[in-house]
Design an enzyme around this catalytic site. Structure first.
Site, PDB file in Angstrom:
ATOM      1  N   ASP A 207     -10.354   3.127  -3.505  1.00 29.69           N
ATOM      2  CA  ASP A 207     -11.015   1.895  -3.044  1.00 29.69           C
ATOM      3  C   ASP A 207     -12.412   1.706  -3.631  1.00 29.69           C
ATOM      4  OD1 ASP A 207      -8.778   1.589  -1.562  1.00 29.69           O
ATOM      5  OD2 ASP A 207      -9.793   1.509   0.381  1.00 29.69           O
TER       6      ASP A 207
ATOM      7  N   GLU B 291      -1.100   1.776  -5.133  1.00 29.08           N
ATOM      8  CA  GLU B 291      -0.982   3.225  -4.881  1.00 29.08           C
ATOM      9  C   GLU B 291      -2.167   3.965  -5.487  1.00 29.08           C
ATOM     10  OE1 GLU B 291      -1.002   3.877  -8.150  1.00 29.08           O
ATOM     11  OE2 GLU B 291       0.502   5.496  -8.053  1.00 29.08           O
ATOM     12  N   TRP B 292      -3.240   3.219  -5.711  1.00 35.29           N
ATOM     13  CA  TRP B 292      -4.571   3.732  -6.088  1.00 35.29           C
ATOM     14  C   TRP B 292      -4.580   4.486  -7.426  1.00 35.29           C
ATOM     15  CZ3 TRP B 292      -2.582   6.503  -1.532  1.00 35.29           C
ATOM     16  CH2 TRP B 292      -2.536   5.679  -0.393  1.00 35.29           C
ATOM     17  N   GLY B 293      -3.581   4.206  -8.285  1.00 32.74           N
ATOM     18  CA  GLY B 293      -3.539   4.910  -9.575  1.00 32.74           C
ATOM     19  C   GLY B 293      -3.038   6.339  -9.444  1.00 32.74           C
TER      20      GLY B 293
ATOM     21  N   ASP C  35       0.827  -1.213   0.000  1.00 35.79           N
ATOM     22  CA  ASP C  35       0.000   0.000   0.000  1.00 35.79           C
ATOM     23  C   ASP C  35       0.866   1.269   0.000  1.00 35.79           C
ATOM     24  OD1 ASP C  35      -2.448   1.332   0.057  1.00 35.79           O
ATOM     25  OD2 ASP C  35      -3.254   0.083   1.649  1.00 35.79           O
TER      26      ASP C  35
HETATM   27  C1  GAL Z   1      -6.232   1.037   1.357  1.00 39.38           C
HETATM   28  C2  GAL Z   1      -6.315   0.009   0.256  1.00 39.38           C
HETATM   29  C3  GAL Z   1      -7.384  -0.999   0.651  1.00 39.38           C
HETATM   30  C4  GAL Z   1      -6.977  -1.655   1.945  1.00 39.38           C
HETATM   31  C5  GAL Z   1      -6.752  -0.597   3.027  1.00 39.38           C
HETATM   32  C6  GAL Z   1      -6.178  -1.196   4.293  1.00 39.38           C
HETATM   33  O1  GAL Z   1      -5.266   1.982   1.056  1.00 39.38           O
HETATM   34  O2  GAL Z   1      -6.633   0.633  -0.956  1.00 39.38           O
HETATM   35  O3  GAL Z   1      -7.558  -1.953  -0.372  1.00 39.38           O
HETATM   36  O4  GAL Z   1      -5.827  -2.418   1.744  1.00 39.38           O
HETATM   37  O5  GAL Z   1      -5.861   0.406   2.575  1.00 39.38           O
HETATM   38  O6  GAL Z   1      -5.895  -0.233   5.267  1.00 39.38           O
END
Ligand code: GAL
Length: 409
Positions: free
Chosen positions: A214, A192-194, A159
């Protein structure tokens, strides 16, 4: 006490490795590292359904359910624990699991999952903390990778929280080097969410990369205020990313919400069908121990999964667009195609369509099969007639008429 037990187990686990300290891990070559995830990874991840409520008991139960439900038989492989398995670092910097929730340590869970013929995935973060505030890997990348290799980890989701302005390429490159040095094949999932367009730089670093923020268990973001995206929002954000996907390097539109929250049956089908069209990793996110038959039948639709897992590794694109009705096409190996009629509208789509009008098919003659009804529905020389529900799909597979069927009927 339990915590001491957990630390003790971890130390015991490392004794053989420490004893043979001269015996260093043989690093993976870049080729060995890359030669993983040649089709999109399939499995289950704890986050969507359980958030921080993870434990060894639950993960082992999920592994049992993956086998008994038949999901393993149709290709699901990884059981991935997301955030919150970790609580601390010990005096030597080794990551420490939550002793209450993992009383026998991480390797015990991995061993159990392996004994079921499955693989085990874990989660960490670029920063000094994870998104849920647990210890992250910053400054401990090589030590953590060694811990994963010694514990029997097969997959790492990594992450991007608390990164202290870390450059994304550097951060993920460092962990890739650490994983290679640790010497165990571990699929590397970039999360890293794109935010820094990983599709432009991450091929060769990770095997899959999240393309968006997410996912939520709903169709569109609408008035949900928690910042998560709906299934439809995510499909749209992935629409133009098809040139970047291929064997060993996948766009990841996030884990499945099939079976969770507000999604209707038709939306669950469309969600799964479109993830298959997108050649997306299929990481289920529901409680496999108690899934209704309807959800089970979606997640185990072999014909849809075969589209996702096709060896050509092509991600679908939109071929024809008629307002809020779209035709997506995905080239498959053996000159076959997957064609998905996607009804985004609030009304039924009374389809009466000549598939010869799809430019990519170049007027060829194909047998058409409905992948949700599991029925042959004619050839492309006759109009396809169907009623597609609102937020639903008609997902088909086209086989050149001259080619004899390959035993899938
Ligand atoms: C977000 C991630 C989620 C999950 C979460 C856990 O950044 O996009 O899929 O892993 O953290 O804290």
């Amino acid at each position: 006490m339990k915590r001491i037990l957990c630390i003790l187990t971890a130390v015991l686990m490392m004794l053989p490795a420490l004893a043979q300290k001269a015996e260093k891990a043989t690093p993976l070559t870049q080729e060995e590292f890359l030669n993983q995830a040649l089709t999109p990874p399939m499995g289950w991840n704890s986050w969507n359904c359980f958030h921080c409520n993870v434990s060894e008991e639950m993960l082992m139960g999920m592994a049992d359910a993956m086998v008994s439900s038949g999901m393993k038989d149709v290709g699901y492989e990884y059981i991935v624990v997301d955030d919150c398995w970790q609580v601390d670092r010990d005096a030597d910097g080794w990551i420490v699991c939550d002793p209450e929730r993992f009383p026998h340590g991480i390797k015990h869970v991995a061993d159990y999952i392996h004994s079921k013929g499955l693989k085990f995935g874990i989660y960490s973060c670029v920063g000094d903390k994870t998104c849920a505030g647990r210890p992250g890997s910053q400054g401990h990348e090589f030590q953590d990778a060694l811990f994963y290799a010694r514990s029997g980890v097969d997959y790492l989701k990594y992450d991007f929280c608390y990164k202290n302005r870390a450059n994304s390429w550097n951060a993920y490159h460092t962990m890739r080097e650490a994983l290679k040095a640790a010497g165990r094949p571990i699929v590397f999932s970039i999360c890293e969410w794109g935010s820094t367009k990983p599709w432009e730089w991450a091929e060769g670093i990770g095997h899959l990369w999240r393309t968006t923020g997410d996912i939520g268990e709903f169709w569109i973001k609408g008035d949900k205020k928690d910042g998560r995206l709906g299934v439809l929002d995510i499909i749209d954000l992935n629409r133009d990313l098809y040139p970047f996907a291929g064997p060993g390097h996948w766009n990841d539109p996030d884990m499945l919400e099939v079976g969770n929250g507000d999604l209707t049956y038709d939306e669950n089908v469309a969600h799964f069908a479109m993830w298959c069209m997108l050649a997306a990793p299929l990481m289920s996110g529901n409680d496999l121990r108690s899934m209704p038959d309807e959800i089970h039948s979606i997640l185990t639709n072999k014909e849809a999964i075969a589209v996702d897992q096709d060896s050509l590794g092509v991600q679908a694109h939109v071929s024809v667009e008629m307002g809020d009705k779209q035709i997506w096409v995905k080239k498959l190996s053996g000159d076959e195609w997957a064609v998905c009629f996607f009804n985004r509208s609030e009304k039924e789509w009374n389809l009466n369509y000549n598939m010869m009008d799809i430019p990519e098919l170049e007027g060829g003659l194909y047998d058409v099969r409905d992948l949700w009804e599991h029925k042959d529905i004619g050839k492309t020389d006759r109009n396809v007639i169907a009623t597609i529900p609102s937020h639903g799909v008609l997902m088909t597979r086209l086989t050149p008429t001259t080619v004899k069927s390959k035993g899938r009927r």
